[in-house]
Design a protein around this motif. Structure first.
Motif, PDB file in Angstrom:
ATOM      1  N   ILE A   1       0.814  -1.221   0.000  1.00 34.14           N
ATOM      2  CA  ILE A   1       0.000   0.000   0.000  1.00 34.14           C
ATOM      3  C   ILE A   1       0.849   1.273   0.000  1.00 34.14           C
ATOM      4  O   ILE A   1       0.306   2.378  -0.096  1.00 34.14           O
ATOM      5  N   GLY A   2       2.164   1.126   0.120  1.00 40.83           N
ATOM      6  CA  GLY A   2       3.046   2.285   0.193  1.00 40.83           C
ATOM      7  C   GLY A   2       3.413   2.581   1.636  1.00 40.83           C
ATOM      8  O   GLY A   2       2.547   2.513   2.523  1.00 40.83           O
ATOM      9  N   TRP A   3       4.693   2.914   1.868  1.00 43.67           N
ATOM     10  CA  TRP A   3       5.133   3.121   3.239  1.00 43.67           C
ATOM     11  C   TRP A   3       4.445   4.316   3.890  1.00 43.67           C
ATOM     12  O   TRP A   3       4.126   4.299   5.087  1.00 43.67           O
ATOM     13  N   LYS A   4       4.179   5.354   3.100  1.00 41.07           N
ATOM     14  CA  LYS A   4       3.523   6.537   3.652  1.00 41.07           C
ATOM     15  C   LYS A   4       2.108   6.206   4.109  1.00 41.07           C
ATOM     16  O   LYS A   4       1.674   6.612   5.204  1.00 41.07           O
ATOM     17  N   ALA A   5       1.388   5.456   3.293  1.00 41.11           N
ATOM     18  CA  ALA A   5       0.030   5.060   3.659  1.00 41.11           C
ATOM     19  C   ALA A   5       0.047   4.178   4.908  1.00 41.11           C
ATOM     20  O   ALA A   5      -0.801   4.321   5.797  1.00 41.11           O
ATOM     21  N   PHE A   6       1.023   3.280   4.962  1.00 40.88           N
ATOM     22  CA  PHE A   6       1.127   2.397   6.132  1.00 40.88           C
ATOM     23  C   PHE A   6       1.321   3.200   7.413  1.00 40.88           C
ATOM     24  O   PHE A   6       0.636   2.978   8.415  1.00 40.88           O
ATOM     25  N   VAL A   7       2.257   4.136   7.388  1.00 44.84           N
ATOM     26  CA  VAL A   7       2.534   4.952   8.581  1.00 44.84           C
ATOM     27  C   VAL A   7       1.332   5.812   8.939  1.00 44.84           C
ATOM     28  O   VAL A   7       0.977   5.946  10.123  1.00 44.84           O
ATOM     29  N   MET A   8       0.683   6.383   7.935  1.00 46.26           N
ATOM     30  CA  MET A   8      -0.461   7.255   8.194  1.00 46.26           C
ATOM     31  C   MET A   8      -1.633   6.513   8.830  1.00 46.26           C
ATOM     32  O   MET A   8      -2.464   7.112   9.518  1.00 46.26           O
ATOM     33  N   ILE A   9      -1.695   5.212   8.614  1.00 43.16           N
ATOM     34  CA  ILE A   9      -2.761   4.405   9.215  1.00 43.16           C
ATOM     35  C   ILE A   9      -2.294   3.773  10.521  1.00 43.16           C
ATOM     36  O   ILE A   9      -2.939   3.895  11.561  1.00 43.16           O
ATOM     37  N   GLN A  10      -1.155   3.099  10.468  1.00 42.99           N
ATOM     38  CA  GLN A  10      -0.722   2.326  11.621  1.00 42.99           C
ATOM     39  C   GLN A  10      -0.363   3.191  12.829  1.00 42.99           C
ATOM     40  O   GLN A  10      -0.692   2.850  13.970  1.00 42.99           O
ATOM     41  N   LEU A  11       0.299   4.307  12.591  1.00 44.93           N
ATOM     42  CA  LEU A  11       0.757   5.122  13.718  1.00 44.93           C
ATOM     43  C   LEU A  11      -0.392   5.664  14.569  1.00 44.93           C
ATOM     44  O   LEU A  11      -0.366   5.508  15.803  1.00 44.93           O
ATOM     45  N   PRO A  12      -1.424   6.285  13.990  1.00 46.43           N
ATOM     46  CA  PRO A  12      -2.525   6.756  14.837  1.00 46.43           C
ATOM     47  C   PRO A  12      -3.298   5.623  15.510  1.00 46.43           C
ATOM     48  O   PRO A  12      -3.739   5.761  16.648  1.00 46.43           O
ATOM     49  N   VAL A  13      -3.443   4.491  14.815  1.00 52.42           N
ATOM     50  CA  VAL A  13      -4.145   3.355  15.427  1.00 52.42           C
ATOM     51  C   VAL A  13      -3.361   2.837  16.628  1.00 52.42           C
ATOM     52  O   VAL A  13      -3.917   2.593  17.702  1.00 52.42           O
ATOM     53  N   LEU A  14      -2.040   2.704  16.449  1.00 50.35           N
ATOM     54  CA  LEU A  14      -1.191   2.210  17.535  1.00 50.35           C
ATOM     55  C   LEU A  14      -1.132   3.208  18.681  1.00 50.35           C
ATOM     56  O   LEU A  14      -1.171   2.824  19.854  1.00 50.35           O
ATOM     57  N   TRP A  15      -1.065   4.488  18.340  1.00 49.56           N
ATOM     58  CA  TRP A  15      -0.993   5.526  19.375  1.00 49.56           C
ATOM     59  C   TRP A  15      -2.287   5.581  20.196  1.00 49.56           C
ATOM     60  O   TRP A  15      -2.250   5.589  21.432  1.00 49.56           O
ATOM     61  N   LEU A  16      -3.416   5.599  19.516  1.00 51.39           N
ATOM     62  CA  LEU A  16      -4.700   5.666  20.218  1.00 51.39           C
ATOM     63  C   LEU A  16      -4.955   4.401  21.040  1.00 51.39           C
ATOM     64  O   LEU A  16      -5.389   4.470  22.186  1.00 51.39           O
ATOM     65  N   GLY A  17      -4.680   3.243  20.434  1.00 55.67           N
ATOM     66  CA  GLY A  17      -4.859   1.995  21.162  1.00 55.67           C
ATOM     67  C   GLY A  17      -3.923   1.905  22.352  1.00 55.67           C
ATOM     68  O   GLY A  17      -4.307   1.460  23.444  1.00 55.67           O
TER      69      GLY A  17
END
Length: 346
Positions: free
Chosen positions: A215-231
């Motif tokens: 999906i592209g590294w930028k897309a991965f970070v933009m999704i995974q980072l907020p999910v991981l941070w909030l969780g």
């Protein structure tokens, strides 16, 4: 060993005698049995929606990042639930099979960026030493006594105050813990834990590389980072509030008691039903500390059907839990948690 009220001012209920484990065990035994069909259903009703949310978030990046972040809030809730399953696998309680607990737990650990064997070992130490003033520092929130804090120098006090600041603990804490800290093993760890951290890091790196290629590294970070941070924020908050409240239990080794550490040193976080579901019922923390063998899907039933679990619960609702943020130090003389301002008056 029971603990009379007069020797423990922070007892659960004034005038009550804490039950012995011999009295408790027959009552909670029916809930200590893992149900594999139930465990599989728990995985299905969590992992499938989580994967679907990921797919929708990838699509949403083409529409609006605000929509992505909104979806991330819901995905973070599922991630918290996944962490509880991972946690139960470490207690060998999620499945009836030790092998399946370890296998499934390893892969669940990757989803929450946590090496399984290493974290499970540290968490086992937490259960064995919870509320013991002489054995702090393993798997718990760093807590100083008023006397220890007052003996520190200016820089030491400043560092502790910064650590206890909600913006640091709940804001920076999730990124530090899940992105950085979990990539290393604790000094003195055994080869099993060290090898587990190395393996988890390698497999996690491969999965991240694969997702980034897809999906592209930028897309991965933009999704995974907020999910991981909030969780992670929710996870740290849950752990904090379950062991940090005004009249909780702390004791020195010679007076420490297992039942007291569970019933008086771990709260019942009384959340709305939907939040109990997303947090895997870990709010019934007093029951979990009495018996880690009870899987998350049996905790509510144990509470509802065993009167002792209701009688001795240190209940906190959301409003009461928010007031615990100001607490930072254990006052041994008064037998309760206090804030920095109150400690200054001691």
């Amino acid at each position: 060993m029971s603990i009379p009220v007069e020797t423990k001012p922070n007892q659960v209920e004034q005038g009550a005698r804490l039950p012995r484990m011999g009295e408790i065990n027959p009552l909670i035994a029916p809930y200590q049995k893992a149900n594999d069909r139930r465990a599989l259903w728990e995985l299905a009703n969590t992992l499938i929606p989580y994967a679907a949310l990921w797919a929708v978030m990838v699509w949403s990046l083409k529409v609006s990042y605000a929509l992505t972040l909104l979806l991330a809030v819901l995905a973070a809730g599922f991630l918290v639930r996944i962490f509880i399953f991972f946690h139960d696998c470490g207690h060998n309680s999620f499945f009836s099979s030790t092998t399946w607990n370890k296998r499934v737990g390893f892969w669940l650990g990757l989803l929450v960026f946590t090496p399984s064997e290493h974290w499970w070992h540290e968490h086992a130490v937490h259960h064995a030493t919870s509320s013991n003033l002489d054995k702090r520092g393993r798997g718990d929130v760093t807590t100083l006594t008023v006397e220890e804090y007052q003996k520190m120098g200016r820089m030491g006090r400043l560092g502790y105050r910064l650590f206890r600041n909600p913006l640091v603990m709940f804001g920076l804490g999730p990124i530090y813990m899940f992105v950085i800290s979990h990539r290393f093993w604790r000094p003195g760890s055994g080869s099993k834990e060290r090898n587990n951290v190395i393996l988890a890091n390698l497999v996690l790196a491969a999965l991240i590389a694969g997702m980034s290629w897809w999906i592209g590294w930028k897309a991965f970070v933009m999704i995974q980072l907020p999910v991981l941070w909030l969780g992670g924020m929710v996870g740290i908050w849950m752990f904090y509030v379950q062991h940090q409240y005004e009249d909780m239990y702390w004791a020195r080794s010679g007076r420490w008691d297992y039942v007291a550490s569970a019933l008086a040193g771990a709260s019942f976080y009384d959340l709305p039903k939907v939040l109990r579901w997303f947090t895997g019922n870990i709010g019934y923390h007093h029951i979990h500390h009495l018996s880690p063998r009870i899987p998350e899907y049996q905790l509510a039933a144990c509470y509802e059907n065993v009167a002792l679990m209701q009688k001795f619960a240190k209940r906190l609702d959301i409003r009461a839990s928010l007031r615990t943020v100001k607490l930072a130090l254990w006052d041994e003389a008064r037998g309760r948690m206090v804030g920095f301002s109150e400690a200054a008056k001691s």
